[in-house]
Design a protein around this motif. Structure first.
Motif, PDB file in Angstrom:
ATOM      1  N   LEU A   1       1.094  11.374  -5.531  1.00 41.23           N
ATOM      2  CA  LEU A   1       1.962  10.237  -5.805  1.00 41.23           C
ATOM      3  C   LEU A   1       1.260   8.924  -5.462  1.00 41.23           C
ATOM      4  N   ALA A   2       0.514   8.895  -4.361  1.00 45.12           N
ATOM      5  CA  ALA A   2      -0.193   7.675  -3.970  1.00 45.12           C
ATOM      6  C   ALA A   2      -1.271   7.308  -4.988  1.00 45.12           C
TER       7      ALA A   2
ATOM      8  N   ARG B   1      -7.229  -0.921  -8.580  1.00 45.12           N
ATOM      9  CA  ARG B   1      -6.828  -1.104  -7.187  1.00 45.12           C
ATOM     10  C   ARG B   1      -7.664  -0.196  -6.292  1.00 45.12           C
ATOM     11  N   PRO B   2      -7.928  -0.631  -5.040  1.00 45.95           N
ATOM     12  CA  PRO B   2      -8.687   0.223  -4.114  1.00 45.95           C
ATOM     13  C   PRO B   2      -7.991   1.556  -3.894  1.00 45.95           C
ATOM     14  N   LEU B   3      -8.793   2.614  -3.830  1.00 45.26           N
ATOM     15  CA  LEU B   3      -8.259   3.965  -3.665  1.00 45.26           C
ATOM     16  C   LEU B   3      -9.192   4.751  -2.765  1.00 45.26           C
TER      17      LEU B   3
ATOM     18  N   PHE C   1       1.587  -1.652  -6.738  1.00 46.42           N
ATOM     19  CA  PHE C   1       0.819  -1.123  -5.614  1.00 46.42           C
ATOM     20  C   PHE C   1      -0.601  -1.691  -5.636  1.00 46.42           C
ATOM     21  N   HIS C   2      -1.074  -2.106  -4.465  1.00 49.67           N
ATOM     22  CA  HIS C   2      -2.345  -2.808  -4.379  1.00 49.67           C
ATOM     23  C   HIS C   2      -3.433  -1.996  -3.698  1.00 49.67           C
ATOM     24  N   THR C   3      -3.102  -0.904  -3.061  1.00 52.57           N
ATOM     25  CA  THR C   3      -4.092  -0.027  -2.450  1.00 52.57           C
ATOM     26  C   THR C   3      -3.418   1.307  -2.127  1.00 52.57           C
ATOM     27  N   ALA C   4      -4.236   2.379  -1.998  1.00 57.79           N
ATOM     28  CA  ALA C   4      -3.653   3.707  -1.758  1.00 57.79           C
ATOM     29  C   ALA C   4      -4.629   4.592  -1.002  1.00 57.79           C
ATOM     30  N   VAL C   5      -4.067   5.455  -0.165  1.00 52.70           N
ATOM     31  CA  VAL C   5      -4.793   6.554   0.472  1.00 52.70           C
ATOM     32  C   VAL C   5      -4.183   7.839  -0.056  1.00 52.70           C
TER      33      VAL C   5
ATOM     34  N   GLY D   1       0.830  -1.200   0.000  1.00 48.33           N
ATOM     35  CA  GLY D   1       0.000   0.000   0.000  1.00 48.33           C
ATOM     36  C   GLY D   1       0.857   1.238   0.000  1.00 48.33           C
ATOM     37  N   ILE D   2       0.223   2.374  -0.263  1.00 49.35           N
ATOM     38  CA  ILE D   2       0.922   3.659  -0.254  1.00 49.35           C
ATOM     39  C   ILE D   2      -0.052   4.713   0.233  1.00 49.35           C
ATOM     40  N   ARG D   3       0.459   5.643   1.038  1.00 46.95           N
ATOM     41  CA  ARG D   3      -0.360   6.739   1.539  1.00 46.95           C
ATOM     42  C   ARG D   3       0.426   8.044   1.425  1.00 46.95           C
TER      43      ARG D   3
END
Length: 721
Positions: A588-589, A653-655, A600-604, A578-580
């Protein structure tokens, strides 16, 4: 109930409350003036004075001066605090006369002065909400702005008078326009003469600038706030400079080629020489240092600088030395060096960031090791004393680092006489330590005491593992769950970057990693990487992102991730990454999951700039050019365009998109447009709107619950429930 980190992090203002800051030292080295709230949870800052024996007393206490009443801030003051990222209350800024006998400050829109020796404060009458009051060097007058009018008030209570009055509703005198305050870090709009008889005053006309209206959808009965916001490729404010007498009767325009150099970036006026201004071209590839004739307003060129990529602006310079040479910071020999005139004062192995103080015989700077002369350590930022009579070829003769922490640290300093107030953060202790020192003629230090911090001790301890990783030796910090043991199994990974200009995350300061450590304690291996584009390494490192921001910064984040995984193959689970991030980090996320869903599989994404055309011109044009000249650069580095999503790649991917609806820096339109484009493309996502929240999130409940909401989303979308 026991205190949790999210609760403590929120109520302490991210552990900034109770921390002494904004130091000023009297020229005789005796009094030290500073701001500090009374506890680690009290947001109201008090103006303090420290005597040579270590005794401290309050010179201005907002609770006393306001009689316990709550502060009332004008829209202009709220905007000023937003530009300077000020989240506290009380006395948040002050200015002093040359002798540091008198201080002036605004409180609840009212004008106050404080006699610093006596420790007493009193109010001066003002016709409207006061902004940026500043005493004259001789302490007899105070200049301030109200309603766009620059006024001067005698300290002894004489007649308050206007000295510069706007000619129209779009004009202000004495204030920094939006672009100057937000992107150039010039927060001032007027400067006193050394003789206290005149002022240099910026005149800003934002009439040509496009208008935006920031509404609060949660309160539809409230009117929208109008904002003059110069977006990329559009008209900017017209800024000029005037010499004005304190009686308001003498006015002389300062003249330069404003069409070629429209940006007024810096102004300096001291007793060591005539006023100096630094003006910059719109493309930021050329700039001039000009001296000002205070009789005619004519300017003459001191230095002209050009760079094929861009020219950076620096705090503390340009400025005159006592011997009449101009101090400036410029890129040379693969580093960022300090010059006095044409002569380099700092060695090529030192990356100078800021001029902190100019003395009779030396200058104090904040600097780190330069990257192009060997491995850099941009996270180790020290205070260095550079003598004027050192090696004439900039070899570093007489260079000395002023330090109280023995290992890597992050430090800054102010000076008066032979007294230096040195603020230092390090990895082996929480927060900042403030030492009052005597700087001897040979450059050695003598302890004179400390200024205590009243900040709360965090309920957790960050333990970053710092390294240079990958083929480019990217500065990186790895944070693991507290108590994690070797062989416990692979951990899901969370990248926690800022990743861009002016946003260094990997530093030798423990408090910088507290939030990352809390996320690690939720079961993640947290990676913080400062790739190309981040400050402190070398000019080439920073400028590598020009016209290719996304490709470069995303590549470096991925390279750092893979390099750590290769070094610790059983630690990082690359199937759950993940990335936040917030602001640049939020962009960037979002772009990470949109363009590289294979990694990347998910991001905030918090307050992301999803359409580069909608961001402020001075900042965005430095890296992207203009939409007219470089339309494909803008499109490629944006998540959305007029025809919807830009270059969506691979699986969805979830965002989670988070945005303050009152944000006047990165307006909520960025998130709303991306949400609409995702919906139109059939890509599910989540949006968390924050009513009444700006680009900052100082509200205690919002700050606390935002952390909890993010970790819940990340755990759910990475299958950690």
């Amino acid at each position: 109930m026991p205190t949790t980190f999210p609760r403590q992090h929120a109520r302490t203002g991210r552990f900034t409350l109770g921390v002494p800051r904004a130091f000023t030292v009297a020229p005789d080295g005796t009094r030290v003036v500073f701001l500090r709230s009374r506890s680690g949870t009290d947001p109201a800052h008090v103006l303090w004075v420290r005597e040579p024996d270590g005794r401290e007393y309050a010179a201005a206490d907002p609770a006393v001066l306001l009689g316990g009443a709550a502060e009332e801030l004008s829209p202009e003051e709220r905007a000023r605090r937003e530009r300077s990222r000020e989240t506290s209350s009380g006395v948040v800024a002050y200015a002093t006369d040359a002798a540091v006998e008198l201080a002036a400050f605004a409180l609840s829109g009212r004008l106050f002065t404080a006699e610093l020796r006596a420790g007493t404060a009193r109010e001066l009458p003002a016709p409207g909400p006061v902004l940026d009051p500043r005493p004259s060097p001789d302490g007899r007058l105070v200049a301030y702005v109200t309603g766009g009018v620059l006024r001067v008030a005698p300290v002894d209570g004489g007649e308050d008078r206007a000295v510069a009055t706007p000619e129209s509703e779009t004009v202000t005198y004495g204030l920094a326009e939006y672009a100057a305050a937000e992107s150039m870090h010039r927060y001032r709009g007027f400067w006193w003469s050394p003789d206290s008889d005149r002022l240099l005053v910026a005149r800003a006309d934002d009439g040509p600038v496009g208008r935006w209206w920031i509404a609060d959808p949660a309160n539809p009965h409230e009117p929208s706030a109008e904002l003059a916001y110069p977006t990329a490729g559009t008209a900017h404010a017209e800024v000029g400079l005037w010499l004005v007498g304190t009686d308001g009767g003498r006015r002389t325009e300062v003249r330069w080629d404003r069409e070629r150099y429209p940006y007024l970036a810096r102004v300096h006026w001291s007793a060591c020489g005539p006023p100096v201004i630094q003006v910059q071209a719109r493309d930021q590839r050329s700039q001039l240092y000009l001296s000002v004739d205070t009789t005619s307003g004519a300017t003459s060129e001191l230095y002209a600088e050009e760079d094929p990529t861009w020219l950076e602006l620096f705090a503390g310079c340009p400025a005159w030395t006592p011997c009449g040479r101009l101090l400036r910071i410029a890129d040379a020999d693969g580093a960022r060096r300090l010059f006095a005139g044409e002569v380099p004062l700092s060695p090529a192995g030192l990356h100078v960031r800021t001029v902190l103080d100019i003395g009779e015989h030396d200058v104090l700077v904040a600097a780190s090791a330069a990257g192009d002369t060997g491995r850099s350590d941009p996270g180790d930022i020290g205070v260095h004393r550079i003598p004027f009579d050192g090696d004439r070829d900039g070899g570093g003769g007489g260079l000395r680092r002023l330090a109280v922490d023995t290992g890597p640290h992050v430090a800054s300093a102010v000076r008066g006489g032979d007294t230096v107030v040195l603020t230092s953060a390090a990895l082996d202790h929480h927060g900042n330590r403030v030492h009052v020192l005597r700087l001897r003629e040979d450059g050695t230090l003598e302890e004179r005491g400390t200024v205590p911090s009243l900040a709360e001790e965090p309920v957790l301890t960050a333990a970053p593992l710092l390294a240079h990783v990958g083929k480019r030796e990217i500065p990186t910090a790895l944070l693991l769950p507290t108590g994690h043991r070797h062989g416990d199994g692979p951990l899901p990974v969370l990248l926690d970057p800022y990743g861009g200009p002016h946003g260094q995350r990997v530093t030798a300061a423990r408090n910088a990693y507290l939030t990352s450590q809390w996320f690690a304690d939720q079961g993640f291996a947290v990676v913080v990487a400062d790739g190309r584009g981040t400050p402190g390494h070398s000019p080439a490192w920073e400028k590598a992102i020009s016209r290719q921001v996304l490709d470069v910064v995303l590549e470096d984040q991925i390279d750092a991730l893979y390099a750590l995984a290769e070094a610790r193959p059983s630690l990082l689970d690359l199937s759950r990454v993940g990335i936040r991030g917030w602001s640049f980090g939020g962009w960037l996320a979002a772009m990470a999951v949109l363009r590289r869903p294979d990694v990347f599989h998910t991001a905030v994404a918090g307050a992301p700039v999803t359409d580069q055309r909608l961001y402020e011109a001075h900042y965005i044009e430095r890296y992207y050019g203009t939409p007219q000249d470089d339309p494909e650069v803008y499109r490629h580095n944006s998540a959305v365009a007029d025809d919807g999503l830009v270059e969506p790649a691979g699986p969805h991917r979830p965002l989670l998109l988070v945005h303050g609806l009152a944000d006047d820096n990165v307006v909520a339109a960025h998130t709303l447009r991306l949400s609409s484009a995702l919906l139109a493309a059939g890509r599910p996502h989540e949006v968390l709107p924050l009513s009444g929240v700006t680009h900052m999130t100082p509200q205690e409940q919002v700050a606390e619950n935002l952390l909890l909401f993010q970790v819940a989303f990340l755990k759910r979308t990475l299958g950690m429930d």
